[in-house]
Motif scaffolding. Structure first.
Motif, short mmCIF file in Angstrom:
data_model
loop_
_atom_site.label_atom_id
_atom_site.label_comp_id
_atom_site.label_asym_id
_atom_site.label_seq_id
_atom_site.Cartn_x
_atom_site.Cartn_y
_atom_site.Cartn_z
N GLN A 67 14.77 8.55 7.81
CA GLN A 67 13.37 8.92 7.59
C GLN A 67 13.23 9.73 6.30
O GLN A 67 12.29 9.53 5.53
N LYS A 68 14.17 10.63 6.06
CA LYS A 68 14.13 11.46 4.86
C LYS A 68 14.26 10.59 3.61
O LYS A 68 13.51 10.76 2.65
N TYR A 69 15.20 9.64 3.63
CA TYR A 69 15.39 8.79 2.46
C TYR A 69 14.20 7.86 2.23
O TYR A 69 13.83 7.59 1.10
N GLU A 70 13.62 7.36 3.32
CA GLU A 70 12.43 6.52 3.17
C GLU A 70 11.28 7.32 2.58
O GLU A 70 10.53 6.83 1.73
N ALA A 71 11.11 8.55 3.03
CA ALA A 71 10.05 9.40 2.50
C ALA A 71 10.29 9.70 1.02
O ALA A 71 9.36 9.70 0.21
N ARG A 72 11.56 9.95 0.66
CA ARG A 72 11.88 10.19 -0.75
C ARG A 72 11.59 8.96 -1.60
O ARG A 72 11.12 9.07 -2.73
N GLN A 73 11.89 7.79 -1.05
CA GLN A 73 11.60 6.54 -1.77
C GLN A 73 10.10 6.39 -1.98
O GLN A 73 9.65 6.01 -3.07
N GLN A 74 9.31 6.72 -0.97
CA GLN A 74 7.86 6.66 -1.11
C GLN A 74 7.37 7.66 -2.15
O GLN A 74 6.45 7.36 -2.92
N VAL A 75 7.98 8.84 -2.18
CA VAL A 75 7.60 9.84 -3.18
C VAL A 75 7.89 9.32 -4.58
O VAL A 75 7.07 9.45 -5.49
N LEU A 76 9.05 8.70 -4.75
CA LEU A 76 9.39 8.14 -6.07
C LEU A 76 8.41 7.04 -6.47
O LEU A 76 7.98 6.97 -7.62
N ASP A 77 8.08 6.18 -5.52
CA ASP A 77 7.11 5.11 -5.80
C ASP A 77 5.75 5.69 -6.19
O ASP A 77 5.10 5.22 -7.14
N LEU A 78 5.32 6.70 -5.45
CA LEU A 78 4.03 7.32 -5.76
C LEU A 78 4.06 8.03 -7.11
O LEU A 78 3.08 8.00 -7.85
N ASN A 79 5.19 8.65 -7.44
CA ASN A 79 5.31 9.30 -8.75
C ASN A 79 5.21 8.28 -9.88
O ASN A 79 4.58 8.53 -10.90
N SER A 80 5.84 7.12 -9.70
CA SER A 80 5.74 6.09 -10.74
C SER A 80 4.31 5.57 -10.82
O SER A 80 3.80 5.30 -11.93
N ASP A 81 3.63 5.45 -9.68
CA ASP A 81 2.22 5.04 -9.69
C ASP A 81 1.37 6.07 -10.42
O ASP A 81 0.48 5.71 -11.21
N ILE A 82 1.63 7.34 -10.16
CA ILE A 82 0.87 8.40 -10.83
C ILE A 82 1.10 8.35 -12.34
O ILE A 82 0.16 8.51 -13.13
N ASN A 83 2.34 8.12 -12.75
CA ASN A 83 2.63 8.04 -14.19
C ASN A 83 1.88 6.88 -14.84
O ASN A 83 1.33 7.02 -15.93
N LYS A 84 1.83 5.73 -14.16
CA LYS A 84 1.08 4.59 -14.68
C LYS A 84 -0.41 4.92 -14.76
O LYS A 84 -1.08 4.58 -15.74
N LEU A 85 -0.91 5.59 -13.73
CA LEU A 85 -2.33 5.97 -13.73
C LEU A 85 -2.63 6.97 -14.84
O LEU A 85 -3.69 6.89 -15.47
N ARG A 86 -1.71 7.88 -15.10
CA ARG A 86 -1.93 8.85 -16.19
C ARG A 86 -1.96 8.15 -17.54
O ARG A 86 -2.73 8.51 -18.43
N ILE A 87 -1.10 7.15 -17.71
CA ILE A 87 -1.12 6.37 -18.95
C ILE A 87 -2.45 5.66 -19.09
O ILE A 87 -3.08 5.68 -20.17
N ASP A 88 -2.91 5.03 -18.01
CA ASP A 88 -4.20 4.35 -18.03
C ASP A 88 -5.33 5.34 -18.33
O ASP A 88 -6.27 5.02 -19.07
N LEU A 89 -5.23 6.53 -17.76
CA LEU A 89 -6.25 7.56 -17.98
C LEU A 89 -6.29 7.97 -19.45
O LEU A 89 -7.38 8.10 -20.03
N GLU A 90 -5.13 8.15 -20.07
CA GLU A 90 -5.11 8.54 -21.48
C GLU A 90 -5.67 7.43 -22.37
O GLU A 90 -6.39 7.70 -23.33
N LYS A 91 -5.34 6.18 -22.04
CA LYS A 91 -5.91 5.06 -22.80
C LYS A 91 -7.42 5.05 -22.66
O LYS A 91 -8.16 4.83 -23.63
N GLU A 92 -7.89 5.27 -21.45
CA GLU A 92 -9.33 5.26 -21.20
C GLU A 92 -10.01 6.44 -21.89
O GLU A 92 -11.13 6.31 -22.38
N ARG A 93 -9.34 7.59 -21.95
CA ARG A 93 -9.92 8.74 -22.66
C ARG A 93 -10.08 8.43 -24.15
O ARG A 93 -11.07 8.81 -24.77
#
Length: 144
Positions: A28-54
């Motif tokens: 369960q801990k490793y699955e949660a960590r994997q989800q955290v990593l996936d969400l962090n990569s999604d956030i990074n992509k969204l931040r890139i999109d946000l900067e482009k949009e700005r």
């Protein structure tokens, strides 16, 4: 004897099914960590999109400001001495006002897109916080 075989197999099957569906705390801990990593990569992509949009938003904002200044100048320069030139000026001003309206709509759309991206980033951050709490709950400090 025959009466005991069926209930025994049924009990064994239920026991195996109950035990196999539960996950170990480490898993369960490793699955949660994997989800955290996936969400962090999604956030990074969204931040890139946000900067482009700005950047796009800043260009649109400058364009809108210049078009608004031109429209303000053109709408106050009508002259009633020559009706034909006044009509031509009015047509040009109407076209300019349409361009201003289009630019304002693009700017509004860009603003809404930026807000949407910011909401997605905030939502993903909240999910990460929840998962981090889950990881801490699953992995309490071991004291022996």
């Amino acid at each position: 004897m025959k009466n005991l075989i069926f209930p025994t197999f049924l009990f064994a099957a239920l026991f195996l099914a109950a035990c196999s569906t539960s996950k170990s705390p480490e898993l369960q801990k490793y699955e949660a960590r994997q989800q955290v990593l996936d969400l962090n990569s999604d956030i990074n992509k969204l931040r890139i999109d946000l900067e482009k949009e700005r950047a796009e938003n800043n260009k649109l904002r400058e364009e809108v400001i210049s078009l608004n200044k031109q429209a303000d100048k053109n709408t106050s320069r009508f002259n009633s001495s020559d009706p034909s030139s006044t009509a031509k000026d009015a047509e040009k001003t109407a076209d300019l006002l349409k361009d201003v309206e289009k630019a304002n709509k693009k700017l509004e759309k860009s603003n809404k897109k930026m807000e949407s991206i910011e909401r997605k980033i905030k939502k993903a951050g909240e999910k990460i916080n929840d998962l981090n709490k889950k990881i801490e709950f699953v992995n309490p400090s071991k004291v022996n």
